[in-house]
Design an enzyme around this catalytic site. Structure first.
Site, mmCIF file in Angstrom:
data_model
loop_
_atom_site.group_PDB
_atom_site.id
_atom_site.type_symbol
_atom_site.label_atom_id
_atom_site.label_comp_id
_atom_site.label_asym_id
_atom_site.label_seq_id
_atom_site.Cartn_x
_atom_site.Cartn_y
_atom_site.Cartn_z
ATOM 1 N N SER A 239 0.822 -1.208 0.000
ATOM 2 C CA SER A 239 0.000 0.000 0.000
ATOM 3 C C SER A 239 0.859 1.263 0.000
ATOM 4 O O SER A 239 1.854 1.351 0.716
ATOM 5 C CB SER A 239 -0.900 0.002 1.234
ATOM 6 O OG SER A 239 -1.635 1.208 1.288
ATOM 7 N N ASN B 82 10.260 7.863 4.370
ATOM 8 C CA ASN B 82 9.171 8.664 3.833
ATOM 9 C C ASN B 82 8.317 9.183 4.961
ATOM 10 O O ASN B 82 8.179 8.562 6.014
ATOM 11 C CB ASN B 82 8.314 7.854 2.857
ATOM 12 C CG ASN B 82 7.170 7.140 3.555
ATOM 13 O OD1 ASN B 82 6.103 7.716 3.800
ATOM 14 N ND2 ASN B 82 7.416 5.875 3.892
ATOM 15 N N GLY C 204 2.624 10.492 5.013
ATOM 16 C CA GLY C 204 1.374 10.564 5.747
ATOM 17 C C GLY C 204 0.301 9.962 4.864
ATOM 18 O O GLY C 204 0.618 9.170 3.970
ATOM 19 N N CYS D 187 -1.298 3.287 12.236
ATOM 20 C CA CYS D 187 -1.466 4.735 12.347
ATOM 21 C C CYS D 187 -1.836 5.095 13.777
ATOM 22 O O CYS D 187 -2.313 4.257 14.542
ATOM 23 C CB CYS D 187 -2.545 5.184 11.396
ATOM 24 S SG CYS D 187 -4.076 4.299 11.692
ATOM 25 N N GLY E 94 11.225 -4.688 2.147
ATOM 26 C CA GLY E 94 12.483 -4.770 1.431
ATOM 27 C C GLY E 94 12.552 -5.774 0.312
ATOM 28 O O GLY E 94 13.628 -6.040 -0.226
#
Ligand code: FAD
Ligand code: FAD
Ligand code: FMN
Ligand code: FMN
Ligand code: FES
Ligand code: FES
Lengths: 312, 285, 312, 285
Positions: free
Chosen positions: C21, C67, C70, C127, C241
């Protein structure tokens, strides 16, 4: 001339660079003199005799390595009689790394080390606590507090506590260590990891899983140092993937007062010397008089992590 | 394992003497790096100083360059194949097996790479020995080759039994001959490399008084055979062993192997206590 | 001909390879057809509109990247009206990744997705849970159980739960997810990390910390997949990875039934196709008829981790 | 940001048309890679297929080789400097700034590297335009250069105002001249590059009817100046922007920037919605 000295609690180091436990031995004195180092840190010793883990004990993975050395140890007396003398001829303060399977035996080994010639104790509490189903002391604040509390009572020497990165909340563990009397924190030990040989289908380490170290783990440990620095007031010694001067500077900026170089020494035996010299050149170029000014100097003001945004 | 083992203490500088630096990390210029056959490369480096003191059986921990495919991180241990102080050169003979040696194979004259050494103890020659038998196979020959000249210098006669799958793959034959050694080539394809035959050869040498000591490297099977024969006939011996390494300096304890010793089995570091060990104490790997 | 099919609960995938995702969008259909993939997984969507994090949002670190995207989101309706149709023309089953700041709102968004054309829900519970001081749901077994329980009640669709590696005990979290009704686990999300520019002294990400992904994290996530596989019975989808066929095989051997490829697609847009083809060739070479035979086939019998030996 | 923005929809294939593959990852052979001055390299690659369809303002995401010092992991976005379908060549002009471009600079003829593209929307030329003004600086010139030929092909007159620190560093002057452009070189050292002077030049061009549209790249200061002047005189314009990228395909949302739009400020992905944006909507970076 740049002032490289840093204070870790009540000891002052001539520079902030020292080896990471287990990645260093008196054997390196065949390559350069330890007088150049801020301190020397021994391989972790234990009270009981240990053989260490089965081979293979090392596997190269990307820009890092896995190790499952374990803690082969010939006990405290062998250390005092045969290993300590090796370090006495150098000016660098001697930090002795110790470990034990219970809080009580941890205190016991530290008591045996209340002898001249030792500058500080580094408690490797990343090892399994057999009283708590083998989970490392440093994985939980409670077990960390318990063991550090006993260690504090057992020694008057400066007490450095080395944390594990294999925890969900390194900050609370760090606070627990500080509140129980740690004089400094070493952040951190290796990250539990694994590799499998796709030809033989066998784990590449004899003990299946092992500790991940080297450049690949730097961003993770750096984050932990940054998080701990927000929470504790005692000095933090950064340790994870440091290879170059810039790596060391990055850790200092994140909040570390000193750094330990581990795996990099296997790849570049003079890595520690290069970092010591590099720090002087870096500070000169940046017009910084004292390397200690770098500690926590990251320019993060006005920046924040949006709670509402998913972070990993 | 802090003091070095009994093995040829003469050849080996004890760690305790460390105050004098006896190991250096040298950035060495590549003089040549050529394939010797389908599997092996011969690397010659220009180096000076401590690297020039390397003895037969010692090794270097070599930095291997990154390639499009491979990013070797750790160094790779390689036995010194030859040192020519006069020319300031050190040579290696290596087999291309994986990421690191694939990287090494890309080195061209004019490139440079870092070599840490000399490391380990190296072979030892007892002043009393007049005739030695060197038995090697595959990569092991790279490690044993310099022993030919070392023995010659001391007026010791060498019989070299060189084993390989096929004649084409036997290496260093000429090198042993030039050093004045008697060379026996044994191969799998003509069956001459099978244990019984090798044992026959050895016994023959012993009976004709040409085997004061055995030296071997590169084959577990040959090591066990020499150990057994050596035990039967009371012939001392030395074996150069391999184990995965990281530091090469005795610091990491990655490279341990188990050994027999007077006081029971014990772990030793191949990089520091070896790579050369008494045949009598070596165990199957 | 090698059988690449794998079963994730009650859905069968034509092969075990799918995108991770947030590292994938319909834009990749400009390079190859999604019909070749085992499934497609959407960027995480949320009910509320979100802008995502400040820039810079990416920093290259060694063999990986950080990264701090968000979750920029235009809400559920925008997804259903504008994004879903993009995927309908492909045969690969559509897995929709969702997230929310509370268990209740998590259930709410899943309810809105009980519509045809969606093969499974992937709950990104890495999250922050604003009801628990912003700690990610997946950091603790309790909050994981709470949210998965609500999600299970809210949908009849196959429920995949995506875990975070930023926890000290991924095994107990995995068990909690299974016991609360998860049909499969995705192990795992990114590892919280950080990088500082030593010239400017500024964090290299606009939100200071971010998620570490790419080859560098593989040994850590692989270890977690192995640990989870010892504990749960539901299928595990390995994610961390994976770049080559061998990486995918390593995850399957460790116990994964399928794999997700993330960051590698940024570096080699055809990485997923290469892995699909590579798996066939690998199985042929190893005389393996069904790729599913690789799941958990690591040869670890007789090996064990010595509790007394320190592991990181 | 799922549908592509209004910007020159003609030039830009909307994502919805994706069923037809219009982006390819091509392993391209290096024809040459030479330094053009102290800072810049000119890379020519042999490629075919979709790479040949690249238009001015579009870019490729290029794999950069590892070196002894650097192991670049992500790809690096580079504007197409020139495409010559007849010769099957695509060219790039890049400045060596860090790990990736240092790696690129090591490429030799005969090596190969992967290029993903063409990516992004590219510049758009309105059929109504007869005269355009191209204002660029530094790396921006690499992005703007192909616009010279594109305009020439369509019979559009080009005035190129090329800015740099010193005359020595101005690039592509000859290229613009060959394409029939009027070239004005402005530099910092003779002060001609200062905003007031550039504004005077622009107003002059506008008054003489030689500025139907502005195009710029490579300088925030120049972009803001053109935006202001363009707004005052109602001259449309386009700016090619940069932002750190990972995928280059609109997947990762790394490369967003904020823009003005009719319905307030909005985030757009430079790789997908750009890199070319309407000057009127661009914000300072
Ligand atoms: C003291 C010593 C001397 C040696 N001398 C020579 C020599 O002269 N010529 C020669 O061709 N080879 C020699 N070897 C073996 C050589 O070190 C390995 O072949 C080489 O490390 C393989 O690395 P690789 O990356 O190409 O292979 P890979 O299989 O990819 O290596 C993976 C990892 O395993 C290690 N490894 C793999 N095989 C061995 C091995 N046999 N011994 C130790 N570590 C290994 C590598 O160092 C690396 O860390 C010696 C080994 C030792 C310990
Ligand atoms: C659409 C586009 C077209 C471009 N065209 C050209 C061109 O034709 N010629 C040229 O010389 N440069 C061009 N650039 C800039 C070029 O991408 C960067 O200079 C290059 O990525 C620097 O990488 P590095 O590793 O050498 O530098 P580093 O500073 O080490 O890069 C570190 C990271 O930051 C990123 N980064 C650094 N600078 C930039 C930048 N200005 N823009 C985007 N990412 C950056 C890198 O990609 C890398 O991920 C373009 C950028 C974009 C977005
Ligand atoms: C081979 C090896 C052995 C180690 N032994 C110990 C040890 O005995 N005690 C300890 O606290 N840490 C030990 N560590 C962890 C290191 O001290 C250090 O915390 C870790 O490697 C991260 O630093 P690095 O990335 O610089 O290597 C060891 C690491 C390695 C690679
Ligand atoms: C740019 C980027 C964006 C991501 N966005 C999401 C997201 O929206 N939801 C999610 O569950 N994971 C997200 N992830 C995590 C990936 O799905 C994956 O778990 C992680 O990157 C590890 O896999 P990899 O190493 O193969 O990339 C994102 C990762 C990256 C690099
Ligand atoms: S390789 Fe490190 S101790 Fe032998
Ligand atoms: S670079 Fe990935 S969305 Fe633009």
């Amino acid at each position: 001339m740049v002032d490289l000295r840093v204070k870790i609690g009540r000891i002052t180091l001539k520079n902030p660079v020292m080896p990471a436990s287990g990645t260093f031995s008196e054997g390196l004195a065949r390559v350069f003199s330890f007088d150049h180092l801020g301190a020397v840190v021994t391989k972790t010793i234990t009270a009981e005799l240990r053989g260490g883990n089965p081979t293979p004990r090392v596997a190269e993975v990307g820009q890092g390595m896995l190790n499952s050395i374990g803690i082969p140890s010939k006990g405290v007396l062998n250390f005092i009689d045969h290993i300590m003398p090796e370090y006495q001829r150098f000016s660098a303060p001697l930090v002795v790394s110790v470990s034990a399977p219970t809080a009580e035996s941890f205190a016991e080994i530290v008591r045996q080390l209340n002898i001249p010639g030792i500058a500080a104790i580094e408690a490797n509490i990343s090892c399994p606590n057999i009283e708590e189903d083998g989970k490392a002391f440093a994985m939980r604040a409670k077990s960390t507090a318990a063991v550090v509390d006993q260690l504090r009572k057992a020694t008057a020497l400066p007490l450095w506590v080395k944390l594990t990165p294999n925890t969900g909340d390194v900050g609370v563990v760090a606070r627990a260590a500080q509140d129980s009397g740690a004089d400094a924190l070493v952040v951190a030990n290796t990250i539990l990891a694994m590799s499998i040989d796709t030809e033989t289908f066998r784990p590449r380490l004899g003990s299946i899983m092992g500790g991940y170290s080297g450049p690949a783990i730097k961003p993770i440990i750096l984050r932990m140092v940054y998080q701990c620095a927000q929470i504790v007031d005692i000095p933090i010694i950064g340790c994870g993937g440091i290879t170059t001067t810039e790596d060391a500077v990055e850790y200092l900026l994140a909040g570390a007062t000193a750094v330990q170089v581990g795996t990099a020494t296997f790849v570049r035996p003079n890595a520690m010397l290069d970092v010591v010299e590099g720090l002087t050149r870096f500070c000169e170029r940046k017009n910084i008089d004292r390397v200690s000014e770098l500690t926590g100097a990251v320019r993060d003001r006005g920046m924040h992590v949006d709670k509402l945004e998913a972070l990993p | 394992m802090l003091s070095t083992p009994a093995v040829n203490a003469d050849e080996n500088e004890p760690i305790r003497a460390a105050a004098a630096f006896d190991v250096a990390d040298t950035q060495a210029l590549v003089t040549s790096n050529a394939a010797v056959n389908a599997e092996y490369f011969h690397l010659t480096l220009a180096a000076a100083g401590l690297a020039m003191t390397a003895k037969a059986g010692q090794f270097f921990n070599i930095a291997c360059p990154a390639t499009d495919k491979d990013l070797p991180y750790l160094r790779r241990p390689m036995s010194v194949y030859r040192v020519v102080p006069a020319k300031g050169e050190v040579e290696f003979l290596y087999k291309v097996t994986g990421a690191g040696t694939r990287g090494l194979a890309t080195l061209r004259a004019g490139d440079s790479t870092a070599i840490l050494g000399p490391l380990g103890n190296g072979f030892g020659l007892d002043p009393g020995w007049k005739n030695i038998v060197v038995v090697g196979r595959g990569v092991g020959l790279a490690t044993l080759a310099p022993l030919a000249e070392m023995a010659a210098e001391r007026g010791i006669e060498v019989t070299a039994i060189l084993s390989a799958r096929t004649r084409a793959l036997v290496m260093s034959v000429q090198r042993f001959i030039d050093a004045g050694a008697q060379v026996e080539v044994i191969t799998d394809d003509d069956g001459s490399s099978d244990p019984d035959n090798v044992e026959r050869l050895l016994v023959g040498l012993i009976e004709s008084g040409r085997a004061d000591a055995f030296f071997t490297c590169g084959s577990n099977r040959l090591m066990l055979l020499l150990k057994r024969v050596g035990a039967t006939f009371q012939i001392p011996g030395q074996v150069a062993m391999e184990q995965q390494m990281a530091c090469g300096l005795g610091m990491c304890f990655c490279c341990v192997r188990n050994f027999d010793s007077s006081h029971g089995p014990e772990q030793r570091r191949v990089c520091l206590d070896g790579p050369v060990f008494p045949l009598s104490e070596a165990l199957s790997w």
